[in-house]
Design a protein around this motif. Structure first.
Motif: not given
Length: 235
Positions: A60-61, A63, A79, A81, A184-187, A189, A191-192
């Motif tokens: 997921p972007k 990343f 990534r 941030y 979670e704010e840093r991606g 979650n 979705s990875l």
């Protein structure tokens, strides 16, 4: 000076021919075992090489995949941030921590549960905050949070040698919720999960292929060396 012991050894061999017979039998048995092992390794190598890889999955972007990550044990994704923060994600399977058949073995859970290590670093800081998390197809849970020193030149994270923080479940619920929101704010979650699961399959497949090939090469070279000894003995 060496002619006398050589002659003595030759006479002994002539007086006791069973020495040569036993040696040949041992050599023939070893060669047969090596051949059988090489054939089995080859068959399994070909079988594994025919396994179909999973469908290609992109992370997921925003990343991106770290170059060379499939050939090492370091971070897989990274990534940026905010104001210069860098987030790196490493991954391993549950089976890598709890062996099959252990008390914690939960069948298919080993396939659907991954352990991810998340390191958040800031420019100029000598320490990173490190999260160890359990990742599932539909959820993510934090196991621990600690501070880790960063090697100044190598870029590798050192194993912590000081207080690693409290047991996560013993923290106040408000702090736990805030730490979940932080990553979670840093991606970080669920979705990875699809990408990391597919990535692990490709890495494991590559490592297995390499293992069959490396063991086969070693046995074959060892076998060739023994063949050279037999030839020199019989000449």
């Amino acid at each position: 000076m060496w002619r006398k012991p050589l002659a003595a050894a030759t006479n002994m061999a002539l007086r006791h021919p069973w020495h040569n017979t036993a040696f040949r039998r041992s050599t023939n048995l070893s060669t047969a075992i090596n051949s059988m092992l090489l054939e089995s390794l080859k068959d399994h190598y070909l079988e594994v090489s025919k396994m179909s890889p999973p469908a290609k999955v992109s992370p997921p972007k925003p990343f991106t995949v770290l170059k060379g990550s499939l050939d090492g044990n370091g971070p897989v994704l990274k990534r940026s941030y905010g104001n210069g923060e860098e987030i790196k994600v490493s991954v391993m399977r549950l089976a890598s921590i709890v062996p099959s058949g252990g008390a914690e073995d939960n069948g298919d859970d080993g396939i659907n549960q991954l352990f991810v290590h998340v390191d958040v670093s800031k420019p100029g800081q000598l320490e990173n905050v490190h999260f160890l998390c359990g990742l599932y197809p539909d959820a993510l849970g934090i196991h621990s949070v600690s501070m880790r020193s960063k090697a100044e030149n190598s870029g590798f994270l050192l194993v912590p040698n000081q207080y690693a923080g409290p047991v996560f479940q013993d923290l106040d619920e408000g702090i736990r919720d805030a730490l979940h929101s932080y990553i979670e704010e840093r991606g970080i979650n669920e979705s990875l999960f699809p990408f990391l699961q597919a990535w692990l399959y490709v890495r494991d497949h590559r490592n297995l292929m390499r293992w069959f090939k490396s063991v086969g090469t070693f046995i074959n070279e060892n076998n060739s060396a023994k063949d050279r000894i037999v030839v020199s003995t019989s000449s």
